[in-house]
Design a protein around this motif. Structure first.
Motif, PDB file in Angstrom:
ATOM      1  N   GLU A  90       0.846  -1.192   0.000  1.00 44.57           N
ATOM      2  CA  GLU A  90       0.000   0.000   0.000  1.00 44.57           C
ATOM      3  C   GLU A  90       0.880   1.240   0.000  1.00 44.57           C
ATOM      4  O   GLU A  90       2.027   1.201   0.412  1.00 44.57           O
ATOM      5  N   GLY A  91       0.295   2.321  -0.437  1.00 47.96           N
ATOM      6  CA  GLY A  91       0.995   3.594  -0.487  1.00 47.96           C
ATOM      7  C   GLY A  91       0.360   4.441  -1.583  1.00 47.96           C
ATOM      8  O   GLY A  91      -0.339   3.931  -2.449  1.00 47.96           O
ATOM      9  N   LYS A  92       0.606   5.706  -1.520  1.00 51.49           N
ATOM     10  CA  LYS A  92       0.044   6.622  -2.503  1.00 51.49           C
ATOM     11  C   LYS A  92       0.670   6.357  -3.875  1.00 51.49           C
ATOM     12  O   LYS A  92       1.882   6.339  -4.023  1.00 51.49           O
ATOM     13  N   VAL A  93      -0.193   6.155  -4.887  1.00 51.56           N
ATOM     14  CA  VAL A  93       0.283   5.919  -6.239  1.00 51.56           C
ATOM     15  C   VAL A  93       0.704   7.263  -6.827  1.00 51.56           C
ATOM     16  O   VAL A  93      -0.099   8.188  -6.947  1.00 51.56           O
ATOM     17  N   LEU A  94       1.980   7.362  -7.216  1.00 46.17           N
ATOM     18  CA  LEU A  94       2.500   8.586  -7.832  1.00 46.17           C
ATOM     19  C   LEU A  94       2.473   8.498  -9.353  1.00 46.17           C
ATOM     20  O   LEU A  94       2.345   9.505 -10.027  1.00 46.17           O
TER      21      LEU A  94
END
Length: 97
Positions: A90-94
Motif C-alpha cells: 500500500e501507499g500513494k500511487v505517484l
C-alpha cells in the motif's frame, strides 16, 4: 540514472553486493531488471511511513521487482533495497502505467 519519478537514483557496487549477497540473493544477476524497474516501472508509490521513500514496481514473470529508494533532494536519490515480491504494498500511487 534518471528514474520515472524524476530524480536520478544511485548506489555503490559495495552496497549492491550487500543487497544481493546478504539481504536478497534472488537478485543476483538481475541488475538489468532493477534498472528497468527504475526507468520503466509499472507503478511508483510513495511510502505510507516516509514521504521521501519511493517504491518502484515492475512485473517480471509472475512476480514484481520492487526497488525502494530514498529521495535526497529534487534531483537525486539512492537505492535503499530491492527485492522480488508477489504483491504491491500500500501507499500513494505517484505514477501508474
Amino acid at each position: 540514472m534518471p528514474s520515472r519519478a524524476g530524480f536520478a537514483v544511485r548506489t555503490t557496487r559495495g552496497y549492491w553486493s550487500l543487497i544481493t549477497a546478504v539481504k536478497h540473493p534472488s537478485l543476483i544477476g538481475r541488475e538489468g531488471a532493477v534498472i528497468r524497474t527504475l526507468v520503466a516501472p509499472d507503478q511508483v508509490r510513495l511510502s505510507r511511513v516516509d514521504g521521501s521513500v519511493y517504491l518502484f514496481y515492475r512485473k517480471h514473470g509472475k512476480q514484481y521487482v520492487c526497488v525502494v529508494t530514498r529521495r535526497i533532494d529534487a534531483n537525486t536519490g539512492f537505492i535503499m533495497t530491492a527485492y522480488v515480491t508477489e504483491k504491491i504494498k500500500e501507499g500513494k500511487v505517484l505514477w501508474k502505467k
